[in-house]
Design a protein around this motif. Sequence first.
Motif, PDB file in Angstrom:
ATOM      1  N   ILE A 234      55.672  42.735  52.852  1.00  0.00           N
ATOM      2  CA  ILE A 234      55.891  43.018  51.428  1.00  0.00           C
ATOM      3  C   ILE A 234      54.943  42.176  50.572  1.00  0.00           C
ATOM      4  CG2 ILE A 234      57.562  43.099  49.535  1.00  0.00           C
ATOM      5  CD1 ILE A 234      59.757  43.044  51.704  1.00  0.00           C
ATOM      6  N   TYR A 235      54.311  42.847  49.609  1.00  0.00           N
ATOM      7  CA  TYR A 235      53.511  42.172  48.589  1.00  0.00           C
ATOM      8  C   TYR A 235      54.075  42.536  47.224  1.00  0.00           C
ATOM      9  CZ  TYR A 235      49.894  41.510  52.197  1.00  0.00           C
ATOM     10  OH  TYR A 235      49.215  41.162  53.332  1.00  0.00           O
ATOM     11  N   VAL A 236      54.038  41.582  46.317  1.00  0.00           N
ATOM     12  CA  VAL A 236      54.398  41.839  44.926  1.00  0.00           C
ATOM     13  C   VAL A 236      53.174  41.507  44.078  1.00  0.00           C
ATOM     14  CG1 VAL A 236      55.881  41.210  42.985  1.00  0.00           C
ATOM     15  CG2 VAL A 236      56.836  41.310  45.301  1.00  0.00           C
ATOM     16  N   LEU A 237      52.662  42.495  43.362  1.00  0.00           N
ATOM     17  CA  LEU A 237      51.509  42.306  42.487  1.00  0.00           C
ATOM     18  C   LEU A 237      51.988  42.412  41.043  1.00  0.00           C
ATOM     19  CD1 LEU A 237      48.978  44.775  44.207  1.00  0.00           C
ATOM     20  CD2 LEU A 237      49.742  42.532  45.011  1.00  0.00           C
ATOM     21  N   TYR A 238      51.633  41.437  40.220  1.00  0.00           N
ATOM     22  CA  TYR A 238      52.023  41.528  38.814  1.00  0.00           C
ATOM     23  C   TYR A 238      50.921  40.937  37.933  1.00  0.00           C
ATOM     24  CZ  TYR A 238      53.080  36.510  38.632  1.00  0.00           C
ATOM     25  OH  TYR A 238      52.980  35.142  38.648  1.00  0.00           O
ATOM     26  N   GLY A 239      50.874  41.405  36.689  1.00  0.00           N
ATOM     27  CA  GLY A 239      49.888  40.896  35.736  1.00  0.00           C
ATOM     28  C   GLY A 239      49.060  42.018  35.141  1.00  0.00           C
ATOM     29  N   PRO A 240      48.430  41.758  33.996  1.00  0.00           N
ATOM     30  CA  PRO A 240      47.738  42.812  33.251  1.00  0.00           C
ATOM     31  C   PRO A 240      46.340  43.166  33.743  1.00  0.00           C
ATOM     32  CG  PRO A 240      47.627  40.732  32.066  1.00  0.00           C
ATOM     33  CD  PRO A 240      48.503  40.485  33.261  1.00  0.00           C
ATOM     34  N   GLU A 241      45.762  42.372  34.686  1.00  0.00           N
ATOM     35  CA  GLU A 241      44.394  42.666  35.130  1.00  0.00           C
ATOM     36  C   GLU A 241      44.433  43.760  36.195  1.00  0.00           C
ATOM     37  OE1 GLU A 241      41.348  43.511  34.872  1.00  0.00           O
ATOM     38  OE2 GLU A 241      41.111  41.592  33.825  1.00  0.00           O
TER      39      GLU A 241
ATOM     40  N   ALA B 194      53.250  43.912  34.164  1.00  0.00           N
ATOM     41  CA  ALA B 194      53.898  42.954  33.270  1.00  0.00           C
ATOM     42  C   ALA B 194      53.269  41.568  33.444  1.00  0.00           C
ATOM     43  CB  ALA B 194      55.392  42.885  33.557  1.00  0.00           C
ATOM     44  N   ASP B 195      53.258  40.788  32.363  1.00  0.00           N
ATOM     45  CA  ASP B 195      52.666  39.451  32.406  1.00  0.00           C
ATOM     46  C   ASP B 195      53.378  38.524  33.375  1.00  0.00           C
ATOM     47  OD1 ASP B 195      50.677  39.989  30.537  1.00  0.00           O
ATOM     48  OD2 ASP B 195      52.003  39.565  28.847  1.00  0.00           O
ATOM     49  N   LYS B 196      54.679  38.698  33.496  1.00  0.00           N
ATOM     50  CA  LYS B 196      55.436  37.808  34.377  1.00  0.00           C
ATOM     51  C   LYS B 196      56.646  38.536  34.950  1.00  0.00           C
ATOM     52  CE  LYS B 196      57.978  35.846  30.443  1.00  0.00           C
ATOM     53  NZ  LYS B 196      58.318  34.602  29.708  1.00  0.00           N
ATOM     54  N   LEU B 197      57.169  37.963  36.022  1.00  0.00           N
ATOM     55  CA  LEU B 197      58.389  38.478  36.641  1.00  0.00           C
ATOM     56  C   LEU B 197      59.594  37.792  36.019  1.00  0.00           C
ATOM     57  CD1 LEU B 197      57.217  38.359  40.377  1.00  0.00           C
ATOM     58  CD2 LEU B 197      57.007  40.262  38.763  1.00  0.00           C
ATOM     59  N   ASP B 198      60.728  38.461  36.082  1.00  0.00           N
ATOM     60  CA  ASP B 198      61.969  37.877  35.557  1.00  0.00           C
ATOM     61  C   ASP B 198      62.607  37.033  36.653  1.00  0.00           C
ATOM     62  OD1 ASP B 198      64.370  37.219  34.452  1.00  0.00           O
ATOM     63  OD2 ASP B 198      64.843  39.228  33.710  1.00  0.00           O
ATOM     64  N   GLU B 199      62.319  35.746  36.620  1.00  0.00           N
ATOM     65  CA  GLU B 199      62.759  34.848  37.688  1.00  0.00           C
ATOM     66  C   GLU B 199      64.256  34.551  37.637  1.00  0.00           C
ATOM     67  OE1 GLU B 199      60.261  31.428  37.626  1.00  0.00           O
ATOM     68  OE2 GLU B 199      58.487  32.542  38.265  1.00  0.00           O
TER      69      GLU B 199
ATOM     70  N   VAL C  57      29.471  43.440  25.704  1.00  0.00           N
ATOM     71  CA  VAL C  57      30.258  44.623  26.058  1.00  0.00           C
ATOM     72  C   VAL C  57      31.749  44.358  26.136  1.00  0.00           C
ATOM     73  CG1 VAL C  57      28.285  45.515  27.354  1.00  0.00           C
ATOM     74  CG2 VAL C  57      30.113  44.353  28.576  1.00  0.00           C
ATOM     75  N   GLY C  58      32.158  43.089  26.021  1.00  0.00           N
ATOM     76  CA  GLY C  58      33.580  42.778  26.076  1.00  0.00           C
ATOM     77  C   GLY C  58      34.002  42.297  27.454  1.00  0.00           C
ATOM     78  N   ALA C  59      35.281  41.971  27.590  1.00  0.00           N
ATOM     79  CA  ALA C  59      35.790  41.341  28.809  1.00  0.00           C
ATOM     80  C   ALA C  59      36.558  42.296  29.707  1.00  0.00           C
ATOM     81  CB  ALA C  59      36.680  40.158  28.418  1.00  0.00           C
ATOM     82  N   GLU C  60      36.542  43.592  29.418  1.00  0.00           N
ATOM     83  CA  GLU C  60      37.253  44.553  30.270  1.00  0.00           C
ATOM     84  C   GLU C  60      36.469  44.747  31.563  1.00  0.00           C
ATOM     85  OE1 GLU C  60      38.648  49.221  30.339  1.00  0.00           O
ATOM     86  OE2 GLU C  60      38.162  48.280  28.416  1.00  0.00           O
ATOM     87  N   LEU C  61      37.093  44.466  32.693  1.00  0.00           N
ATOM     88  CA  LEU C  61      36.380  44.468  33.970  1.00  0.00           C
ATOM     89  C   LEU C  61      35.852  45.844  34.360  1.00  0.00           C
ATOM     90  CD1 LEU C  61      38.358  41.996  36.249  1.00  0.00           C
ATOM     91  CD2 LEU C  61      36.633  41.552  34.504  1.00  0.00           C
ATOM     92  N   ARG C  62      36.578  46.901  34.029  1.00  0.00           N
ATOM     93  CA  ARG C  62      36.097  48.240  34.382  1.00  0.00           C
ATOM     94  C   ARG C  62      34.772  48.534  33.691  1.00  0.00           C
ATOM     95  NH1 ARG C  62      41.525  49.102  34.916  1.00  0.00           N
ATOM     96  NH2 ARG C  62      42.129  50.254  36.800  1.00  0.00           N
ATOM     97  N   LEU C  63      34.680  48.192  32.424  1.00  0.00           N
ATOM     98  CA  LEU C  63      33.448  48.426  31.676  1.00  0.00           C
ATOM     99  C   LEU C  63      32.340  47.510  32.189  1.00  0.00           C
ATOM    100  CD1 LEU C  63      31.899  49.797  29.439  1.00  0.00           C
ATOM    101  CD2 LEU C  63      32.855  48.160  27.812  1.00  0.00           C
ATOM    102  N   LEU C  64      32.668  46.251  32.449  1.00  0.00           N
ATOM    103  CA  LEU C  64      31.669  45.318  32.977  1.00  0.00           C
ATOM    104  C   LEU C  64      31.147  45.795  34.329  1.00  0.00           C
ATOM    105  CD1 LEU C  64      33.273  41.881  32.078  1.00  0.00           C
ATOM    106  CD2 LEU C  64      31.052  42.715  31.277  1.00  0.00           C
ATOM    107  N   ASP C  65      32.021  46.319  35.160  1.00  0.00           N
ATOM    108  CA  ASP C  65      31.613  46.826  36.475  1.00  0.00           C
ATOM    109  C   ASP C  65      30.559  47.917  36.330  1.00  0.00           C
ATOM    110  OD1 ASP C  65      31.885  47.485  39.379  1.00  0.00           O
ATOM    111  OD2 ASP C  65      32.794  49.311  38.590  1.00  0.00           O
TER     112      ASP C  65
ATOM    113  N   MET D  68      46.037  40.635  23.097  1.00  0.00           N
ATOM    114  CA  MET D  68      44.581  40.651  23.144  1.00  0.00           C
ATOM    115  C   MET D  68      44.103  39.894  24.379  1.00  0.00           C
ATOM    116  SD  MET D  68      43.660  42.399  20.468  1.00  0.00           S
ATOM    117  CE  MET D  68      41.903  42.063  20.430  1.00  0.00           C
ATOM    118  N   HIS D  69      42.864  40.153  24.791  1.00  0.00           N
ATOM    119  CA  HIS D  69      42.298  39.442  25.927  1.00  0.00           C
ATOM    120  C   HIS D  69      42.039  37.982  25.537  1.00  0.00           C
ATOM    121  CE1 HIS D  69      39.566  38.358  29.182  1.00  0.00           C
ATOM    122  NE2 HIS D  69      39.965  39.446  29.813  1.00  0.00           N
TER     123      HIS D  69
END
Length: 345
Positions: free
Chosen positions: A18-25, A122-127, A179-187, A285-286
């Motif tokens: 099991i993996y849990v991935l969380y965060g806005p990136e 989500a930015d964080k999990l509900d601990e 160009v900004g900090a959005e990784l998709r655009l930077l890629d 915002m970023h």
Amino acid sequence: MPLLSAIREIRQKQFSPIYVLYGPESFLAEDFLALARKEMIDPEFTDLNMSVYDCTEIGLSEILQDAETLPFMGEHRLVIARQAYFLTGSKPSTKVESDPDALLDYLQNPPPYTTLILHTEADKLDERKKLVKTLQQKAKVIPFPLLKDGDLYGWVERHAGKYQAKIDRQQAMRLVERVGAELRLLDKEIEKMALFVGVGESITDDVIELLGARTLEQDVFALIEQVASGRLDKALRMMYDCMKTGEEPIKLLALLARQFRMLLHVKQLAPRGYSQQQMAGMIKMHPYAVKKAMEQARHFSEESLKKLLGILAEEDFRMKSGQVDKRLALELFIARAHDERTKRS
């Protein structure tokens, strides 16, 4: 768990149940999911041994039933559960029951032939939740925060290497600023520039200036940068360039209001001791944009920023009701913003 450690283990065929991935990136999270798919599943039987679900549409019990199914003509099964809202404090408008007890039961003896990945942006999990506490003990929990400062520039440098090109730190910073900090655009931008310079060559300032795409939001951001730095002539020139491309003045005005509103937010929040990351979460915002906004906000007093936002609201009404020439209204506002910067406290 650190992302790089998880990646290394997966490449060594050491899969967690099991993996849990969380965060806005989300860009980095999608890269991780792509790696999991590549390393865990035989490509000939992907359709048979991999499933992707939306937890707001499919009940958790049904997802777990799939996870307990033996792989077919392969050694491993991968089940990805997106929008895992039950790990956070939010509750979307869905009639689907999350049934956390079913997952708690599953965690007691997860099948070794399946990897279940729970993903939320989500930015964080509900601990406070028993389920989250249990997952932190039994699963590999990986955060995906938005990259900022050195981490962001380092990512740009490594990504240039991925496309067989080179970029130095100063040029990485310049590319992000453009160009900004959005990784998709930077890629996409890095890939384009790497193809342009050729294998093993460097992405220079000239290449960034020649090829770097700039969104209207970035143009407005740069325009305010010129105003904050006292370069009225360059600010006006940037405004004229935006209008030459056919941009609607009302849209430009709205983006100016959005940016000055962010300057006011950081002007008010920074003295209260909030970090850039905390402010980024509060105003959605970023962190890189917050950092630049803090630099710009230093050139204005809080009173001036409030005054400028009032002027923008008034000019928006006058533009939409046809009481003023739109270009003239923008010119006058930029001139007034330049004037207000000299009144900072």
